[in-house]
Design a protein around this motif. Structure first.
Motif, PDB file in Angstrom:
ATOM      1  N   GLU A   1      -6.608  -1.110  -6.086  1.00 24.04           N
ATOM      2  CA  GLU A   1      -6.630  -2.106  -5.014  1.00 24.04           C
ATOM      3  C   GLU A   1      -5.199  -2.533  -4.697  1.00 24.04           C
ATOM      4  OE1 GLU A   1      -9.211  -5.335  -5.814  1.00 24.04           O
ATOM      5  OE2 GLU A   1     -11.020  -4.101  -5.693  1.00 24.04           O
ATOM      6  N   VAL A   2      -4.931  -2.710  -3.414  1.00 22.69           N
ATOM      7  CA  VAL A   2      -3.560  -2.943  -2.963  1.00 22.69           C
ATOM      8  C   VAL A   2      -3.373  -4.374  -2.478  1.00 22.69           C
ATOM      9  CG1 VAL A   2      -1.811  -2.294  -1.283  1.00 22.69           C
ATOM     10  CG2 VAL A   2      -3.318  -0.544  -2.252  1.00 22.69           C
ATOM     11  N   ASP A   3      -2.323  -5.010  -2.958  1.00 19.40           N
ATOM     12  CA  ASP A   3      -1.855  -6.265  -2.373  1.00 19.40           C
ATOM     13  C   ASP A   3      -0.386  -6.100  -2.061  1.00 19.40           C
ATOM     14  OD1 ASP A   3      -3.774  -8.413  -2.079  1.00 19.40           O
ATOM     15  OD2 ASP A   3      -4.124  -8.140  -4.226  1.00 19.40           O
ATOM     16  N   PHE A   4      -0.024  -6.373  -0.831  1.00 21.39           N
ATOM     17  CA  PHE A   4       1.376  -6.205  -0.437  1.00 21.39           C
ATOM     18  C   PHE A   4       1.739  -7.346   0.481  1.00 21.39           C
ATOM     19  CE2 PHE A   4       4.685  -3.936   2.216  1.00 21.39           C
ATOM     20  CZ  PHE A   4       5.640  -3.937   1.225  1.00 21.39           C
ATOM     21  N   ASP A   5       2.518  -8.268  -0.043  1.00 15.48           N
ATOM     22  CA  ASP A   5       2.819  -9.465   0.730  1.00 15.48           C
ATOM     23  C   ASP A   5       4.292  -9.787   0.674  1.00 15.48           C
ATOM     24  OD1 ASP A   5       0.144 -10.463   1.579  1.00 15.48           O
ATOM     25  OD2 ASP A   5      -0.199 -10.366  -0.593  1.00 15.48           O
ATOM     26  N   ARG A   6       4.715 -10.481   1.712  1.00 17.02           N
ATOM     27  CA  ARG A   6       6.103 -10.875   1.781  1.00 17.02           C
ATOM     28  C   ARG A   6       6.322 -12.170   1.026  1.00 17.02           C
ATOM     29  NH1 ARG A   6       9.690 -10.789   7.070  1.00 17.02           N
ATOM     30  NH2 ARG A   6      11.650 -11.205   6.036  1.00 17.02           N
ATOM     31  N   GLY A   7       7.313 -12.171   0.167  1.00 22.29           N
ATOM     32  CA  GLY A   7       7.653 -13.400  -0.539  1.00 22.29           C
ATOM     33  C   GLY A   7       8.808 -14.091   0.151  1.00 22.29           C
ATOM     34  N   GLU A   8       9.692 -14.700  -0.616  1.00 20.78           N
ATOM     35  CA  GLU A   8      10.837 -15.382  -0.018  1.00 20.78           C
ATOM     36  C   GLU A   8      12.011 -14.414   0.111  1.00 20.78           C
ATOM     37  OE1 GLU A   8      11.345 -17.850  -3.278  1.00 20.78           O
ATOM     38  OE2 GLU A   8       9.926 -19.410  -2.680  1.00 20.78           O
ATOM     39  N   ASP A   9      12.907 -14.736   1.030  1.00 19.21           N
ATOM     40  CA  ASP A   9      14.185 -14.027   1.116  1.00 19.21           C
ATOM     41  C   ASP A   9      14.027 -12.528   1.332  1.00 19.21           C
ATOM     42  OD1 ASP A   9      15.459 -16.412   0.647  1.00 19.21           O
ATOM     43  OD2 ASP A   9      15.476 -16.121  -1.527  1.00 19.21           O
ATOM     44  N   GLY A  10      13.026 -12.146   2.090  1.00 18.44           N
ATOM     45  CA  GLY A  10      12.854 -10.713   2.322  1.00 18.44           C
ATOM     46  C   GLY A  10      12.413  -9.953   1.096  1.00 18.44           C
TER      47      GLY A  10
ATOM     48  N   ALA B   1       5.696   1.082  -0.620  1.00 14.99           N
ATOM     49  CA  ALA B   1       6.029  -0.011   0.296  1.00 14.99           C
ATOM     50  C   ALA B   1       6.278   0.533   1.703  1.00 14.99           C
ATOM     51  CB  ALA B   1       7.259  -0.763  -0.209  1.00 14.99           C
ATOM     52  N   ALA B   2       7.017   1.626   1.783  1.00 21.24           N
ATOM     53  CA  ALA B   2       7.293   2.218   3.099  1.00 21.24           C
ATOM     54  C   ALA B   2       6.007   2.733   3.734  1.00 21.24           C
ATOM     55  CB  ALA B   2       8.318   3.345   2.965  1.00 21.24           C
ATOM     56  N   ALA B   3       5.141   3.329   2.913  1.00 19.04           N
ATOM     57  CA  ALA B   3       3.881   3.866   3.446  1.00 19.04           C
ATOM     58  C   ALA B   3       2.999   2.737   3.964  1.00 19.04           C
ATOM     59  CB  ALA B   3       3.161   4.652   2.358  1.00 19.04           C
ATOM     60  N   LEU B   4       2.936   1.629   3.229  1.00 18.30           N
ATOM     61  CA  LEU B   4       2.126   0.496   3.676  1.00 18.30           C
ATOM     62  C   LEU B   4       2.670  -0.078   4.971  1.00 18.30           C
ATOM     63  CD1 LEU B   4       1.354  -1.234   0.305  1.00 18.30           C
ATOM     64  CD2 LEU B   4      -0.323  -0.740   2.070  1.00 18.30           C
ATOM     65  N   THR B   5       3.981  -0.169   5.057  1.00 24.44           N
ATOM     66  CA  THR B   5       4.584  -0.672   6.292  1.00 24.44           C
ATOM     67  C   THR B   5       4.233   0.231   7.469  1.00 24.44           C
ATOM     68  OG1 THR B   5       6.409  -1.530   4.972  1.00 24.44           O
ATOM     69  CG2 THR B   5       6.737  -1.393   7.348  1.00 24.44           C
ATOM     70  N   ALA B   6       4.358   1.531   7.239  1.00 25.09           N
ATOM     71  CA  ALA B   6       4.043   2.473   8.313  1.00 25.09           C
ATOM     72  C   ALA B   6       2.564   2.402   8.675  1.00 25.09           C
ATOM     73  CB  ALA B   6       4.419   3.896   7.892  1.00 25.09           C
ATOM     74  N   LEU B   7       1.723   2.292   7.656  1.00 25.14           N
ATOM     75  CA  LEU B   7       0.283   2.226   7.903  1.00 25.14           C
ATOM     76  C   LEU B   7      -0.071   1.017   8.750  1.00 25.14           C
ATOM     77  CD1 LEU B   7      -2.513   3.502   7.109  1.00 25.14           C
ATOM     78  CD2 LEU B   7      -2.614   1.760   5.326  1.00 25.14           C
ATOM     79  N   ARG B   8       0.477  -0.131   8.374  1.00 23.27           N
ATOM     80  CA  ARG B   8       0.162  -1.346   9.128  1.00 23.27           C
ATOM     81  C   ARG B   8       0.725  -1.277  10.532  1.00 23.27           C
ATOM     82  NH1 ARG B   8       1.053  -5.964   4.468  1.00 23.27           N
ATOM     83  NH2 ARG B   8      -0.871  -5.504   3.363  1.00 23.27           N
ATOM     84  N   GLU B   9       1.903  -0.699  10.629  1.00 23.57           N
ATOM     85  CA  GLU B   9       2.522  -0.579  11.944  1.00 23.57           C
ATOM     86  C   GLU B   9       1.632   0.251  12.872  1.00 23.57           C
ATOM     87  OE1 GLU B   9       5.077  -1.278  14.879  1.00 23.57           O
ATOM     88  OE2 GLU B   9       5.207  -2.123  12.875  1.00 23.57           O
ATOM     89  N   ASN B  10       1.059   1.312  12.298  1.00 22.11           N
ATOM     90  CA  ASN B  10       0.302   2.240  13.140  1.00 22.11           C
ATOM     91  C   ASN B  10      -1.177   1.901  13.223  1.00 22.11           C
ATOM     92  OD1 ASN B  10       2.681   4.340  12.081  1.00 22.11           O
ATOM     93  ND2 ASN B  10       2.047   4.483  14.215  1.00 22.11           N
TER      94      ASN B  10
END
Lengths: 278, 278
Positions: free
Chosen positions: B140-149, B195-204
């Motif tokens: 199961e995946v959790d990917f969230d933005r914290g503080e300061d990037g 992380a890059a794959a999740l970003t790309a997935l969400r973007e697309n």
DNA sequence: CAAATAGTGTCTCTAAGACAATATCAC
DNA sequence: GTGATATTGTCTTAGAGACACTATTTG
């Protein structure tokens, strides 16, 4: 049972066959050509850097600048190195276009090419001064959709004209993917790479960030608009364009002068604002 | 002066050092977990396929499935092959995530990895039946933005919990690019890739085409909506979602039944319509 | 003044978001 | 009936496109 340290000491990468890896770069520039009329602003054309191959294979054909990846560098730094060797300019941002690994794409054997696109300002090229080596030239680009998903790619420099024909592949996903019907005299499968790079460039040119790289530090809003129009091959209304980009630029105190019409205020790219967040 | 034929006969690719090349795949699935209440629909979670490494290096660590590129195949077909070996499912579409070539990223030496993301329907995984090999599991995946990037990546399967911390790199361009602050026990630099794959997935995932691959042939609009919500980690209003996708789906004659509420009409993806053109 | 670009204001149209209201099932 | 999801309709709002209008320069 051996330890990781022992494993790594014994590991021999030569056991398995390995490909050669290259980076090829589609470097784009917007060139403004002076017009005869003192009143009219200059027209702009999208251009692409090609080099004439001095050796086999595809000797004397035009190709994207590129070269073999060397140990200790990343694919991206290899791409930057190749562009700097040809133009003396270090590109600001590098856009990944795709990986080309079809067997047989290079007659020399098993060679995988990573294609990148980058954007260079006419300004920076002028500053370092073209060395006028006849083996690297900026070709004017025409890339239009024909019938039946056929695309025509026209590259022109002086009396040299390369005309490639490509077919778009259905690719369940958004990235442009092309088949070569006619290479137009371009080396290797570079016609495909150029088509993919142009598609990626146009796709991303709507994200305003990119188009600033085509221009010098300060610019007029009309210049900025013409760049986007040139890259994306579209036409915009000035009023709407100004609204859209107003958050991304900030005024300077300077104005243009000398043109046969009202002077324009010079702007610069606004830092640490929109587009960075979210 | 030699001919091209002679040149190719003499050409020795072994003259220059060559890297090993791999393809690694981030395969995503949306898993629905049954809830206790007969009235409530099941909840959905985004999951990612990881394999436990059986040999050195990073023995017993979890990693993305992947393997070395073999002569005669493209990077994409290598990625498909690896996924099929682990899941028995051939992914429909493959999304390029990036090329990872930093020196030192693999202790075995000079190894360049091409990362892809793909999407697999729970349906198809169920059909082929998981072989219950303990070395491949859906986390199961959790990917969230914290503080300061800073970004937090949480991968959970049963009592195994991998927690990686990443920092987003400023990348003049739109592609997500991350630095590993803590690998969370993931092998190699796979935390970055994920992380890059999740970003790309969400973007697309906002391009509707993609999310259909998560679902079986027919589905309800609520299912489709929940998939998009799960992948992008957002919340939508049903009325608006239906409007937005209405052009991409077509009705079937079937309905769901058995749930403690009004039955829903089943839809299927509309072919040869919007999104293909333009 | 003429021609050309610079710059502003406003109308319209569309798509997205918010939200209210009704429909229908299993139990 | 109750509680859940399914489905439809409509109001509001943000942004893009179209277009009219004014401003300012050089020759």
């Amino acid at each position: 049972m051996i330890s990781e340290k022992e494993f790594l000491e014994q590991y021999d990468p030569g056991k398995y066959p390995r490909p050669s890896v290259t980076a090829d770069v589609a470097a784009f520039m917007v060139r403004s050509s002076e017009s005869g009329d003192y009143k009219k602003d200059s027209e702009q054309r999208l251009t692409l850097l090609l080099v004439r191959r001095g050796g086999h294979p595809f000797k004397d054909c035009w190709a994207l600048p590129g070269g073999f990846l060397q140990p200790g560098e990343t694919v991206e730094s290899c791409a930057v190195r190749e562009i700097r060797e040809e133009t003396n300019v270090a590109p600001v941002s590098l856009m990944p276009v795709g990986v080309f690994s079809e067997p047989g794409r290079d007659p020399r054997g098993w060679i995988i090419s990573n294609c990148y696109a980058c954007v260079i300002s006419e300004d920076s090229v002028r500053q370092v001064g073209g060395d006028d080596a006849a083996d690297a030239q900026w070709f004017e680009v025409d890339f239009d959709r024909g019938e039946d998903g056929l695309y025509l790619l026209d590259l022109t420099w002086q009396d040299v004209s390369l005309r490639a024909v490509l077919r778009e592949e259905k690719t369940a996903f958004g990235t442009g993917f092309f088949h070569i019907e006619e290479s137009g005299g371009l080396a290797f499968d570079h016609a495909r790479m150029i088509a993919a790079a142009l598609t990626a460039l146009r796709e991303n040119a709507r994200r305003i960030d990119l188009i600033f790289d085509f221009l010098p530090e300060t610019f007029t809003l009309s210049q900025l608009q013409r760049v986007q129009e040139t890259v994306m091959n579209i036409s915009l209304l000035p009023a709407n364009f100004r609204r859209k980009i107003s958050d991304y630029v900030e005024e300077t105190d300077s104005y243009t002068s000398g043109a046969g019409h009202r002077p324009a205020k010079l702007y610069r790219k606004k830092q640490t604002e929109k587009g960075e967040e979210a």
